[in-house]
Design an enzyme around this catalytic site. Structure first.
Site, PDB file in Angstrom:
ATOM      1  N   GLY A 112       0.797  -1.224   0.000  1.00 10.72           N
ATOM      2  CA  GLY A 112       0.000   0.000   0.000  1.00 10.72           C
ATOM      3  C   GLY A 112       0.827   1.270   0.000  1.00 10.72           C
ATOM      4  O   GLY A 112       0.312   2.355  -0.272  1.00 10.72           O
ATOM      5  N   GLU A 113       2.118   1.157   0.305  1.00 13.72           N
ATOM      6  CA  GLU A 113       2.977   2.333   0.405  1.00 13.72           C
ATOM      7  C   GLU A 113       3.393   2.809  -0.988  1.00 13.72           C
ATOM      8  O   GLU A 113       3.903   2.036  -1.803  1.00 13.72           O
ATOM      9  CB  GLU A 113       4.211   1.985   1.234  1.00 13.72           C
ATOM     10  CG  GLU A 113       5.070   3.191   1.598  1.00 13.72           C
ATOM     11  CD  GLU A 113       6.245   2.795   2.457  1.00 13.72           C
ATOM     12  OE1 GLU A 113       7.297   3.469   2.355  1.00 13.72           O
ATOM     13  OE2 GLU A 113       6.140   1.810   3.211  1.00 13.72           O
TER      14      GLU A 113
END
Length: 394
Positions: free
Chosen positions: A157-158
Site C-alpha cells: 500500500g505504500e
C-alpha cells in the site's frame, strides 16, 4: 573335495592317512566358517546402508522442518524469515537465490512477498531486480506482462514501494522488448495508466467509466512527447475491459500455510462429546496443536485442540480397538479447545477428554509418540492452578 589318487596314498602310513583325513575335515570346517563370515559381513553392510538411508531421511526431514519454520516466519515478518533461512544455510545470501525463493513462492504469503520486494535497502532492491528478471516478458504485450507480474505478489500500500516496483518492472519489460517504447518512462507511465483503467472499469464504486477515447486522451504525448499508436492503446483498453487483473487475495489469515509440512496427519475415528458416536475425521498435528477436519480438502478445521498442559494415554474401548485419549494433565475438568458448530459459529469445546481410535496398533503408538513430542507445558499455568487449589481449601 576330491580324494587323493591311490598311488599317492599307498605309500602313507596309517598315522599319516589319519592326519590327512583330519586336515581335510579342518579345511572343510574353515571353508564353512569363511562362508558364514562372508554372509555376516554382507548382512552388516546391508544394515549400514539402511542406517545411512535412515540418517539421510532424518536429515531431509530436519531440513524440511527448518524450511517450513522459515516460511512461517517470512509470512509474519519477511525480513526475519529471510534472515532465518540464510542463517540456517537454506538460502544463500545472494539476490538471485532469494529472488528464486520468492518467485517459486511455495507456502509464502503474497502480501509478504510484495512487502519484501518493495524494501528500500540495497539488497532488497537487487532482489527485486533479480525477481523481475525471472519473468519471461519477451514478445508479450504490456498488459499480458502486467498480468503475470502482478499475480506473483500483492502490491503493497505504500506509494514509495509501488513506485520502486513499477519502475523496476518497466525497466525489465523494456530490456525484454527493445524498440516498443522510446524509454522506460513511457512504459512506467503507461503501466500505471493501465492499472488505473483496470480499477475504473471494474470497481463498482466508480460510476463514471472511462471510454476508449478518454483512455487514449489520457496517454497523449507520453512516448517522449509523441503519441503511442492508436492500435496499441485500443488493444490494451479492450484487454482490460474484457478481463480485469487477477489480484492475489490477502491470504494472511489463510490456515493453509499452517498445515504445510505437519508433524503428522491421517484419518482417525473421533468420539463425540455430548453424543458418544464415532465419526471419521482427518487429523493434522502441527505447531503444538491438533486440528481435525471433516474432509481432507477442507480449508477450515472443524476443531482445534491446543496441546498445552495436556497428556495422552492408551485406553481400552470395547467398541473401538487401538484407542487413545487426550486429557488435562493438571486435573482440569474441561480441556481448552474450540470447534465449529452446526451453524458455522466457532464455539468453545466442553470436552473432559478427547478419545480417538487408530486403524492399527502401530498407527496408535505412532500418534501417541507424535502427540507427546508436541505437548507443551506452561509452568506459569501450573503455578496458577496450584495457587487456585490452595485458595479453594482455605
Amino acid at each position: 573335495m576330491f580324494p587323493l589318487p591311490n598311488k599317492l596314498t599307498a605309500d602313507l602310513t596309517p598315522e599319516e592317512l589319519k592326519l590327512l583325513e583330519e586336515i581335510r575335515r579342518t579345511k572343510q570346517r574353515l571353508l564353512k566358517e569363511i562362508q558364514e563370515l562372508e554372509n555376516e559381513i554382507s548382512n552388516v553392510n546391508t544394515e549400514l546402508e539402511g542406517m545411512d538411508q535412515y540418517v539421510g531421511k532424518q536429515g531431509d526431514s530436519n531440513t524440511q522442518t527448518k524450511l517450513n519454520k522459515g516460511r512461517k516466519q517470512f509470512n509474519m515478518d519477511p525480513q526475519k524469515g529471510i534472515d532465518f533461512l540464510i542463517a540456517e544455510g537454506l538460502l544463500k545470501h545472494t539476490p538471485e537465490e532469494v529472488a528464486g525463493f520468492l518467485h517459486k513462492g511455495e507456502g509464502l504469503n503474497k502480501t509478504a512477498i510484495g512487502d519484501y520486494l518493495g524494501g528500500r535497502d540495497e539488497f532488497n532492491i537487487k532482489v527485486l531486480e533479480a525477481f523481475v528478471s525471472l519473468h519471461q516478458f519477451n514478445d508479450m504485450i504490456l498488459v499480458q506482462a502486467l498480468r503475470e507480474f502482478l499475480w506473483s505478489f500483492r502490491l503493497p500500500g505504500e506509494a514509495q514501494k509501488i513506485d520502486r516496483m513499477m519502475e523496476c518492472f518497466a525497466k525489465g519489460y523494456c530490456e525484454s522488448n527493445k524498440g516498443v517504447f522510446e524509454s522506460t518512462d513511457t512504459c512506467y507511465v503507461l503501466s500505471f495508466s493501465i492499472i488505473m483503467l483496470n480499477t475504473s472499469l471494474h470497481n463498482q464504486c466508480v460510476k463514471d467509466k472511462p471510454s476508449l477515447d478518454r483512455f487514449i486522451s489520457m496517454n497523449r504525448g507520453i512516448n517522449d512527447g509523441k503519441d503511442l499508436p492508436h492500435a496499441l492503446l485500443s488493444s490494451l483498453y479492450e484487454s482490460i475491459k474484457k478481463e480485469p487483473f487477477k489480484i492475489p487475495e490477502d491470504d494472511g489469515n489463510d490456515l493453509t500455510h499452517t498445515f504445510f509440512n505437519p508433524d503428522r496427519e491421517g484419518w482417525l475415528m473421533k468420539q463425540g462429546g455430548r453424543v458418544r458416536s464415532w465419526k471419521r475425521r482427518w487429523f493434522i498435528l502441527t505447531d503444538n496443536c491438533l486440528y481435525y477436519f471433516e474432509y481432507t480438502q477442507d480449508k477450515e478445521p472443524r476443531g482445534i485442540i491446543p496441546l498445552e498442559n495436556l497428556d495422552v494415554r492408551e485406553v481400552e474401548d470395547k467398541g473401538k480397538p487401538h484407542s487413545f485419549e487426550l486429557f488435562a494433565a493438571d486435573g482440569r475438568d474441561v480441556i481448552k479447545a474450540c470447534k465449529t458448530d452446526t451453524d458455522g459459529r466457532v464455539v468453545e469445546g466442553r470436552h473432559q477428554i478427547y478419545r480417538m481410535s487408530a486403524g492399527t496398533a502401530e498407527d496408535k503408538l505412532d500418534w501417541i509418540k507424535a502427540i507427546k513430542a508436541s505437548i507443551s507445558r506452561d509452568p506459569f499455568y501450573d503455578m496458577l492452578c496450584a495457587r487456585k487449589k490452595k485458595a479453594s481449601k482455605q
